[in-house]
Design a protein around this motif. Sequence first.
Motif, short mmCIF file in Angstrom:
data_model
loop_
_atom_site.label_atom_id
_atom_site.label_comp_id
_atom_site.label_asym_id
_atom_site.label_seq_id
_atom_site.Cartn_x
_atom_site.Cartn_y
_atom_site.Cartn_z
N UNK A 1 0.61 -1.76 -0.32
CA UNK A 1 0.22 0.05 -0.19
C UNK A 1 0.88 1.05 0.17
N UNK A 2 1.54 1.00 0.89
CA UNK A 2 3.18 2.22 0.84
C UNK A 2 3.20 2.29 -0.08
N UNK A 3 3.70 1.32 -1.12
CA UNK A 3 4.39 1.55 -2.27
C UNK A 3 3.40 2.22 -3.67
N UNK A 4 2.28 1.75 -3.79
CA UNK A 4 1.20 1.77 -4.43
C UNK A 4 0.94 3.44 -3.99
N UNK A 5 0.96 4.40 -3.01
CA UNK A 5 0.96 5.59 -2.55
C UNK A 5 1.99 6.31 -3.24
N UNK A 6 3.26 5.76 -3.09
CA UNK A 6 4.36 6.42 -3.96
C UNK A 6 4.46 6.68 -5.43
N UNK A 7 4.31 5.35 -6.64
CA UNK A 7 4.04 5.41 -7.28
C UNK A 7 2.93 6.03 -8.53
N UNK A 8 3.12 6.31 -9.03
CA UNK A 8 1.36 6.90 -9.39
C UNK A 8 0.80 5.66 -10.42
N UNK A 9 -0.46 5.71 -10.42
CA UNK A 9 -0.22 4.59 -10.66
C UNK A 9 -0.83 3.15 -10.54
N UNK A 10 -0.09 2.84 -10.07
CA UNK A 10 0.51 2.08 -9.52
C UNK A 10 -0.38 0.40 -8.62
N UNK A 11 -0.85 0.21 -9.23
CA UNK A 11 -1.40 -1.35 -8.62
C UNK A 11 -0.99 -2.13 -8.96
N UNK A 12 -0.81 -2.95 -7.22
CA UNK A 12 -0.54 -4.15 -7.24
C UNK A 12 -1.95 -5.04 -7.45
N UNK A 13 -0.97 -6.77 -8.16
CA UNK A 13 -1.99 -7.69 -7.71
C UNK A 13 -1.34 -8.73 -6.99
N UNK A 14 -1.85 -9.30 -5.78
CA UNK A 14 -1.47 -9.70 -5.16
C UNK A 14 -1.28 -11.67 -5.29
N UNK A 15 -0.22 -13.02 -6.16
CA UNK A 15 -0.12 -13.98 -6.03
C UNK A 15 0.55 -14.29 -5.05
#
Length: 451
Positions: free
Chosen positions: A80-94
């Motif tokens: 979540x912290x990374x998504x907040x820092x990188x514009x447009x990023x959405x992680x998919x956890x596998x």
Amino acid sequence: MNKVKSGLSLAVVMAMTATSVACSSGSQTATTATTTSPSPSTPVKAAEKEKPKEFKMTLRHIEIRDTAKSNLAILTSAVKATEAEVPGLKFELDGVEDVVNRDTKLKAEMQAGSPPPIFDLFGGADTLNYSKAGRLLDLTPILTELGLKDKFMNLNEFTVDGKIYGLPRSGFVEGVFYNKKMFADAGVQVPKTWDEFLKVCEAIKAKGITPIAMGGGAGDGWVINMLLNTLFVRIGGPQVQDGFATGKSKWTDPAVVEAFKKLEELKTKGYIDKNVIATKYSDGQARFYTGQAAMLFDGSWAASAIKSPKSIVANDASFFNFPNMGGGGDDMINGGWSNGYGFSSKLNENELKAVKSFIKNFYTEANQKLALKESGNIPALKLTDIGDATGLIAEIVQAQLSAKKGAFPAFDALVSPAVKKTLEATSEELIGGKITAQKAAEKMQAAQDAK
């Protein structure tokens, strides 16, 4: 300056919008034009035009069991912290079971050249093979950029030809669990030398208690080898086992033969459980945590069993690094940092930014202390302190941190599977009295030569 530029852009956008609508909508234009005059809603539309393009990245992890909930929470927080820092990023956890990931899924993806951007990676041979195939991102410059290069306890298993290709999440150490109450009753303290260790064993034995619990039979010869590994590194230094693969050192070298003799001595003097060859690993553990033995040589993972509801020694158990023996491996501890994260070498600019941000947010001292406290994970980073971790886990980490010369890897990360299996059988024969130390060494060298 940015504010001026934004204001000009807004005026241009408004003018273009009004012109466009006027040319295309006839009478409706007036109404539309009126509603598009400066209003509170206009800045929102401008901001929407500047919204970054969304992109998704898969992050493969193995935190899927109930016992891994705390680790998953730490990972999710970093995501979540990374998504907040990188514009447009959405992680998919596998989330994938670890053996399935390592032996099947990731292996196939590596063969196809299409691993996920971020994935669970095992150190040693896996990292070596995947890096040689060009599948892994070289993290060396990134760690320098983030100021993390010297923060890890040990990156050897993820380092190939001087380049770092993976980052461990946590590690393990091996040493001696002991029963503080039994030690006190016998009038002994934690030994610092081999001679002191023998005296402790003798005092415990004199009380009618088995000094060292061990279950190394029925295919569990690797348990014996944990102790043997520490013995030959203590005496000969870590370079002894480093040299097995290259032929620089031999199993018949004096330091290794001496280690076989020390192991034999512990058995013949009655310090190791007399039933060691007839006892499986789990039963050997149980003899310690049910109060039938004073010591147990095991890995840090054994803490969960020792602290389990089945244990009657949870409040009396502690841990120490194996005593020094006057050799090149003194003040070291057997430990490894094998499980971690790797990153694909095929990343675009945005994905590379995300990887850097993820590493920065996940590998923090706060996260390492939380994983230590919540899950008993041996830290991968050098910590300034162990936070508020207490009890047996804290004592294991203190033993790790007090190893002044650091850690050495388990020997089986450095030799072939065939040599490893031969040593398991040979150790059982030695400790069972069927073979001498010298013969054991010769048998091992023959296996090494035949590989």
